[in-house]
Design a protein around this motif. Sequence first.
Motif, PDB file in Angstrom:
ATOM      1  N   GLU A   1      -6.145   3.853  -6.519  1.00  0.00           N
ATOM      2  CA  GLU A   1      -7.237   4.703  -6.047  1.00  0.00           C
ATOM      3  C   GLU A   1      -7.928   5.402  -7.218  1.00  0.00           C
ATOM      4  O   GLU A   1      -9.136   5.621  -7.191  1.00  0.00           O
ATOM      5  CB  GLU A   1      -6.660   5.738  -5.070  1.00  0.00           C
ATOM      6  N   SER A   2      -7.166   5.725  -8.259  1.00  0.00           N
ATOM      7  CA  SER A   2      -7.731   6.426  -9.410  1.00  0.00           C
ATOM      8  C   SER A   2      -8.773   5.587 -10.148  1.00  0.00           C
ATOM      9  O   SER A   2      -9.666   6.136 -10.796  1.00  0.00           O
ATOM     10  CB  SER A   2      -6.622   6.834 -10.383  1.00  0.00           C
ATOM     11  N   GLU A   3      -8.672   4.256 -10.053  1.00  0.00           N
ATOM     12  CA  GLU A   3      -9.629   3.405 -10.775  1.00  0.00           C
ATOM     13  C   GLU A   3     -10.865   3.055  -9.955  1.00  0.00           C
ATOM     14  O   GLU A   3     -11.809   2.467 -10.469  1.00  0.00           O
ATOM     15  CB  GLU A   3      -8.946   2.126 -11.270  1.00  0.00           C
TER      16      GLU A   3
ATOM     17  N   HIS B   1       0.779  -1.244   0.000  1.00  0.00           N
ATOM     18  CA  HIS B   1       0.000   0.000   0.000  1.00  0.00           C
ATOM     19  C   HIS B   1       0.814   1.299   0.000  1.00  0.00           C
ATOM     20  O   HIS B   1       0.433   2.262   0.680  1.00  0.00           O
ATOM     21  CB  HIS B   1      -0.944   0.045   1.209  1.00  0.00           C
ATOM     22  N   PRO B   2       1.916   1.404  -0.714  1.00  0.00           N
ATOM     23  CA  PRO B   2       2.598   2.701  -0.733  1.00  0.00           C
ATOM     24  C   PRO B   2       1.839   3.699  -1.608  1.00  0.00           C
ATOM     25  O   PRO B   2       1.239   3.322  -2.613  1.00  0.00           O
ATOM     26  CB  PRO B   2       3.959   2.367  -1.342  1.00  0.00           C
ATOM     27  N   ASN B   3       1.841   4.949  -1.214  1.00  0.00           N
ATOM     28  CA  ASN B   3       1.257   6.000  -2.049  1.00  0.00           C
ATOM     29  C   ASN B   3       2.304   6.482  -3.035  1.00  0.00           C
ATOM     30  O   ASN B   3       3.479   6.656  -2.680  1.00  0.00           O
ATOM     31  CB  ASN B   3       0.798   7.188  -1.197  1.00  0.00           C
ATOM     32  N   THR B   4       1.895   6.701  -4.263  1.00  0.00           N
ATOM     33  CA  THR B   4       2.815   7.306  -5.227  1.00  0.00           C
ATOM     34  C   THR B   4       3.086   8.748  -4.788  1.00  0.00           C
ATOM     35  O   THR B   4       2.362   9.311  -3.969  1.00  0.00           O
ATOM     36  CB  THR B   4       2.218   7.313  -6.645  1.00  0.00           C
ATOM     37  N   HIS B   5       4.129   9.320  -5.312  1.00  0.00           N
ATOM     38  CA  HIS B   5       4.477  10.727  -5.073  1.00  0.00           C
ATOM     39  C   HIS B   5       4.919  11.016  -3.633  1.00  0.00           C
ATOM     40  O   HIS B   5       4.957  12.177  -3.225  1.00  0.00           O
ATOM     41  CB  HIS B   5       3.312  11.654  -5.446  1.00  0.00           C
TER      42      HIS B   5
ATOM     43  N   TYR C   1      -2.935  -2.212  -3.071  1.00  0.00           N
ATOM     44  CA  TYR C   1      -3.814  -1.058  -3.319  1.00  0.00           C
ATOM     45  C   TYR C   1      -3.025   0.211  -3.036  1.00  0.00           C
ATOM     46  O   TYR C   1      -2.616   0.458  -1.909  1.00  0.00           O
ATOM     47  CB  TYR C   1      -5.039  -1.147  -2.414  1.00  0.00           C
ATOM     48  N   GLN C   2      -2.841   1.035  -4.075  1.00  0.00           N
ATOM     49  CA  GLN C   2      -1.966   2.192  -3.968  1.00  0.00           C
ATOM     50  C   GLN C   2      -2.703   3.498  -4.245  1.00  0.00           C
ATOM     51  O   GLN C   2      -3.510   3.586  -5.163  1.00  0.00           O
ATOM     52  CB  GLN C   2      -0.787   2.036  -4.948  1.00  0.00           C
ATOM     53  N   GLY C   3      -2.385   4.503  -3.440  1.00  0.00           N
ATOM     54  CA  GLY C   3      -3.005   5.810  -3.599  1.00  0.00           C
ATOM     55  C   GLY C   3      -2.258   6.649  -4.612  1.00  0.00           C
ATOM     56  O   GLY C   3      -1.165   7.152  -4.335  1.00  0.00           O
ATOM     57  N   ASP C   4      -2.835   6.808  -5.812  1.00  0.00           N
ATOM     58  CA  ASP C   4      -2.168   7.589  -6.867  1.00  0.00           C
ATOM     59  C   ASP C   4      -2.914   8.868  -7.199  1.00  0.00           C
ATOM     60  O   ASP C   4      -2.563   9.570  -8.156  1.00  0.00           O
ATOM     61  CB  ASP C   4      -1.976   6.740  -8.122  1.00  0.00           C
TER      62      ASP C   4
ATOM     63  N   LEU D   1       6.114   4.275  -9.460  1.00  0.00           N
ATOM     64  CA  LEU D   1       5.846   2.868  -9.751  1.00  0.00           C
ATOM     65  C   LEU D   1       7.116   2.126 -10.153  1.00  0.00           C
ATOM     66  O   LEU D   1       7.305   0.961  -9.799  1.00  0.00           O
ATOM     67  CB  LEU D   1       4.793   2.757 -10.861  1.00  0.00           C
ATOM     68  N   ASP D   2       8.001   2.801 -10.869  1.00  0.00           N
ATOM     69  CA  ASP D   2       9.278   2.182 -11.252  1.00  0.00           C
ATOM     70  C   ASP D   2      10.108   1.876 -10.006  1.00  0.00           C
ATOM     71  O   ASP D   2      10.732   0.813  -9.908  1.00  0.00           O
ATOM     72  CB  ASP D   2      10.063   3.106 -12.180  1.00  0.00           C
ATOM     73  N   TYR D   3      10.096   2.821  -9.061  1.00  0.00           N
ATOM     74  CA  TYR D   3      10.857   2.586  -7.828  1.00  0.00           C
ATOM     75  C   TYR D   3      10.222   1.461  -7.013  1.00  0.00           C
ATOM     76  O   TYR D   3      10.936   0.642  -6.430  1.00  0.00           O
ATOM     77  CB  TYR D   3      10.947   3.850  -6.979  1.00  0.00           C
ATOM     78  N   PHE D   4       8.898   1.426  -6.975  1.00  0.00           N
ATOM     79  CA  PHE D   4       8.220   0.352  -6.239  1.00  0.00           C
ATOM     80  C   PHE D   4       8.586  -1.003  -6.829  1.00  0.00           C
ATOM     81  O   PHE D   4       8.890  -1.955  -6.099  1.00  0.00           O
ATOM     82  CB  PHE D   4       6.700   0.537  -6.276  1.00  0.00           C
TER      83      PHE D   4
END
Length: 410
Positions: A254-256, A116-120, A153-156, A234-237
């Motif tokens: 989250e966007s979907e 569950h990491p958030n992007t950005h 599940y990631q918060g983007d 996402l590349d870093y993840f």
Amino acid sequence: MLSEEIKNLVRKAASEPEIPLEQPSDKSHGEYSTSIALKLAKQQNISPREFATELVSKIDRSDLIKRIEIAGPGFINFHLSKKALRKQIARSGEQGEKFGNGSHFKGKKIMVEFAHPNTHKAFHIGHLRTLNLGESLARILTAQGATVFRANYQGDVGLHVAKCLWGYMHEEEPQDLKTPQAKTEFLGKVYAKGAQTFEKDENAKEEIYEINKKIYAQDPEIMPLWKKTRQWSLDYFDYSYERFGTFFDRLFFESEVYDLGRNLVLEHLDKGVFEKSEGAVIFPGEKHGLHNRVFITGEGNPTYEAKEMGLAKLEQEAFPFDLNIHVVGNEQAEYFRVVIEAMNAIYPGLKDRQRHLAYGMVNLASGKMSSRTGEVITAEFLIEEVKKELAKVMKESDLKDEEKAEVMEK
């Protein structure tokens, strides 16, 4: 297995085929405990402790057992010897990855949702904890015969993304951002800048709110930057997941589930699952012995809770599971109680197939970590510090430099 060897000893002494054996939660009660004396004493109409005493006297002594004790009304506790531990270690070496395999969950389909990491935002040591817990659980379940589906599940989208993009717009991008590590470090820096400015500059706050609206509206003015920086995360993840020996069968974002979750809540508002309250839409948790929570704000935006309804739909479609385990920190315990109850109202029976596996949060000596202030220990920093310490230990090793580097990385 040691448990079977203990059962066989008790089985022979008691002349009873079925021997209940469990591992006590209190380690002072030994490694194994059986309540067989309580059951058999009742059949013979004698005191359980008296029966337990007699039964223990009949148990053949084994060098695997250090001592046997009778506790409480008649529980028999087994304390294992060091030889038993050595035997178990030797067995694990002989069996390799097959050690501990069983069939307890054979035929079961289990989803493990973790990471569950958030992007950005910075990928910190708290993420490492849930990553390792989730992967460990997935491997244990697989070893016990389950078909496991790893979900993430990631918060983007959300205000944190808008803060990051605002910070990016007000910071010159370095020319040397060549690696995933460098890019995610830069994102962590500009996110902290945006988050801190948001709290003390009203003009910046309005600009960040406007960026947030543009992201949700998929405004072509902001989307190229959103996609670029999102991909950096996402590349870093992906780099980190591979580095730590895990993978995911499906990434959910989250966007979907933003629109999907809102539509599901509104659809079930008319069916009485949700209620209107002061302009917002809530789930009446108090009717279920819980607490009420907002699912759609007065402005018409879905909250995290509403998005979970959309996520529940997508997860069931991706993998029709018998059990879904959410590996999330204990501070979200009340949140999950309400959310799972709401899911059950939309998807009857789903509550019995959902579990929240809570764990303690990773805090610093100064308190809780905060990406907002930049007061975090990143995963990358921790790894490099560990490698430095390993280098000191391996300094006198006969290994070649490339071999030392390989060992330290692993």
